[in-house]
Design an enzyme around this catalytic site. Structure first.
Site, PDB file in Angstrom:
ATOM      1  N   ASP A  21     -35.772 -93.164  24.843  1.00 18.37           N
ATOM      2  CA  ASP A  21     -37.165 -92.924  24.448  1.00 18.37           C
ATOM      3  C   ASP A  21     -37.346 -93.150  22.950  1.00 18.37           C
ATOM      4  OD1 ASP A  21     -39.786 -92.250  24.759  1.00 18.37           O
ATOM      5  OD2 ASP A  21     -39.447 -90.109  25.032  1.00 18.37           O
ATOM      6  N   ASN A  69     -44.502 -96.284  34.430  1.00 19.42           N
ATOM      7  CA  ASN A  69     -44.656 -97.234  33.318  1.00 19.42           C
ATOM      8  C   ASN A  69     -45.604 -98.403  33.645  1.00 19.42           C
ATOM      9  OD1 ASN A  69     -41.253 -96.842  32.086  1.00 19.42           O
ATOM     10  ND2 ASN A  69     -43.126 -95.883  31.375  1.00 19.42           N
TER      11      ASN A  69
HETATM   12  C1  FPP Z   1     -39.291 -95.683  26.165  1.00 15.99           C
HETATM   13  O1  FPP Z   1     -39.788 -95.764  24.851  1.00 15.99           O
HETATM   14  C2  FPP Z   1     -38.649 -96.933  26.559  1.00 15.99           C
HETATM   15  C3  FPP Z   1     -38.980 -97.678  27.641  1.00 15.99           C
HETATM   16  C4  FPP Z   1     -40.056 -97.292  28.575  1.00 15.99           C
HETATM   17  C5  FPP Z   1     -38.316 -98.957  27.945  1.00 15.99           C
HETATM   18  C6  FPP Z   1     -36.863 -99.030  27.653  1.00 15.99           C
HETATM   19  C7  FPP Z   1     -36.442-100.446  27.627  1.00 15.99           C
HETATM   20  C8  FPP Z   1     -35.540-100.987  26.791  1.00 15.99           C
HETATM   21  C9  FPP Z   1     -34.736-100.221  25.833  1.00 15.99           C
HETATM   22  C10 FPP Z   1     -35.317-102.454  26.781  1.00 15.99           C
HETATM   23  C11 FPP Z   1     -34.828-103.101  28.053  1.00 15.99           C
HETATM   24  C12 FPP Z   1     -33.598-102.529  28.599  1.00 15.99           C
HETATM   25  C13 FPP Z   1     -32.587-103.207  29.177  1.00 15.99           C
HETATM   26  C14 FPP Z   1     -31.647-102.420  29.981  1.00 15.99           C
HETATM   27  C15 FPP Z   1     -32.329-104.647  29.042  1.00 15.99           C
HETATM   28  P1  FPP Z   1     -41.359 -95.616  24.627  1.00 15.99           P
HETATM   29  O2  FPP Z   1     -41.967 -96.960  24.701  1.00 15.99           O
HETATM   30  O3  FPP Z   1     -41.935 -94.625  25.599  1.00 15.99           O
HETATM   31  O4  FPP Z   1     -41.429 -95.044  23.179  1.00 15.99           O
HETATM   32  P2  FPP Z   1     -42.514 -94.028  22.563  1.00 15.99           P
HETATM   33  O5  FPP Z   1     -42.336 -92.720  23.281  1.00 15.99           O
HETATM   34  O6  FPP Z   1     -42.139 -93.949  21.132  1.00 15.99           O
HETATM   35  O7  FPP Z   1     -43.866 -94.612  22.791  1.00 15.99           O
END
Ligand code: FPP
Length: 246
Positions: A21, A69
Site C-alpha cells: 500500500d 480496485n
Molecule cells: C496500493 O497502493 C497498490 C495497488 C493497488 C497496486 C499494487 C501494484 C503494484 C505494486 C505493481 C504491480 C505488481 C506486480 C506484482 C507486477 P495505492 O494505490 O492504494 O496507494 P495509496 O493508498 O497511497 O493511494
C-alpha cells in the site's frame, strides 16, 4: 543495523503475505500521477522477492489487485493491467533463473484477456520451479473467495457428493483459491494503514500482523528483514498458554 544477521534462518516464516500500500501517496509526494508510484512499486516487488528467497521463505503472496480496485479511475485500472502484463513479460527470464514459481489467487477469469494469457504462459513455464512460490492476488477478495467456496460446497452437499458432516476447516480451505498453499504466518501492510481490506480473512486466523509506515515503493530488503525479525520476537500461542509451548 544489520537485521539479516539477527534473523534465525531456522525460524523464518514459510509464507509471508504483503498488502502493498502507498503507491499513490508516494507518487503524489513527488508531484506525479498515481501510476508513477505503481511503476516504482514493481522495483520493490523485485527486491522483496529476492530478499524472501535469500531468507528461505517458500511462499510470498502479494495483494496486487483487489475486486474493489475496479472502482478506481479507468486510466489507473488500465495502467495497472498493462503494468502487470509488461512486468511479467520483463521478469520471466529472471523468474526462471531464480527458480521462482508463479501462482495466482483470485478470480483471474475476470482479468483482461491479455493479462490472462501472459499469466497462463508464465505459470506454465515456471510450474516446475521450486525455490520460492510468488503468489499474485489478482481480482482477489476474501469475501468473493469464501462465497465461491460456500457455493461449491453446497452444490456438493445437494448432489450427495459429500455430507454436511464432512464440512470442516480443511474442506473449506480446500475450496478456496489458496488450496494447497499454507496459511501465512506473517502478513505485512505498508503505508501506515491498519486493516486487512478483504485479504486472506480465512487464512489469517493465526497470522501475525506487521504494520509499518513505509510506503510500498520505499519498502526494500531491510524493511522485510525488520518485519521478519519482529515476527521472530513474538510468541505464537495458537490459543494455548506460554507454558504449553516448550
Ligand atoms: C496500493 O497502493 C497498490 C495497488 C493497488 C497496486 C499494487 C501494484 C503494484 C505494486 C505493481 C504491480 C505488481 C506486480 C506484482 C507486477 P495505492 O494505490 O492504494 O496507494 P495509496 O493508498 O497511497 O493511494
Amino acid at each position: 543495523m544489520d537485521y539479516l544477521a539477527q534473523i534465525d534462518k531456522k525460524k523464518t516464516p514459510v509464507h509471508v503475505a504483503i498488502i502493498m500500500d502507498g503507491n499513490g501517496r508516494w507518487a503524489k509526494k513527488q508531484g506525479h500521477e498515481r501510476l508513477y508510484g505503481h511503476n516504482f512499486g514493481v522495483e520493490s516487488v523485485r527486491e522483496v522477492l529476492k530478499a524472501s528467497t535469500d531468507l528461505g521463505i517458500k511462499y510470498l503472496t502479494l495483494y496486487a489487485f483487489s475486486t474493489e480496485n475496479w472502482n478506481r479511475p479507468k486510466e489507473e485500472v488500465d495502467g495497472l493491467m498493462d503494468l502487470l502484463v509488461r512486468s511479467i513479460a520483463n521478469e520471466i527470464d529472471e523468474l526462471m533463473s531464480s527458480d521462482v514459481r508463479l501462482l495466482t489467487i483470485g478470480d483471474t477469469e475476470g482479468l483482461p484477456a491479455s493479462c490472462q494469457a501472459e499469466l497462463k504462459s508464465a505459470m506454465a513455464k515456471t510450474e516446475n520451479n521450486k525455490t520460492i512460490n510468488l503468489v499474485l492476488a489478482l481480482n482477489y477478495s476474501s469475501r468473493w473467495e469464501i462465497t465461491n467456496a460456500l457455493k461449491q460446497i453446497s452444490r456438493k452437499v445437494s448432489s450427495g457428493e459429500i455430507k454436511e458432516a464432512d464440512v470442516n476447516d480443511q474442506l473449506i480451505s480446500d475450496h478456496l483459491t489458496t488450496k494447497g498453499i499454507p496459511d501465512p504466518e506473517l502478513i505485512i501492510r505498508t503505508s501506515g494503514e491498519h486493516r486487512l481490506s478483504n485479504f486472506l480473512l480465512w487464512q489469517a486466523a493465526y497470522s501475525e500482523f506487521y504494520f509499518c509506515e513505509v510506503l510500498w515503493p520505499d519498502f526494500k530488503r531491510e524493511d522485510l528483514f525488520k518485519a521478519v525479525l519482529d515476527y521472530q520476537s513474538r510468541e505464537r500461542r495458537f490459543g494455548m498458554v506460554s507454558e504449553q509451548l516448550t
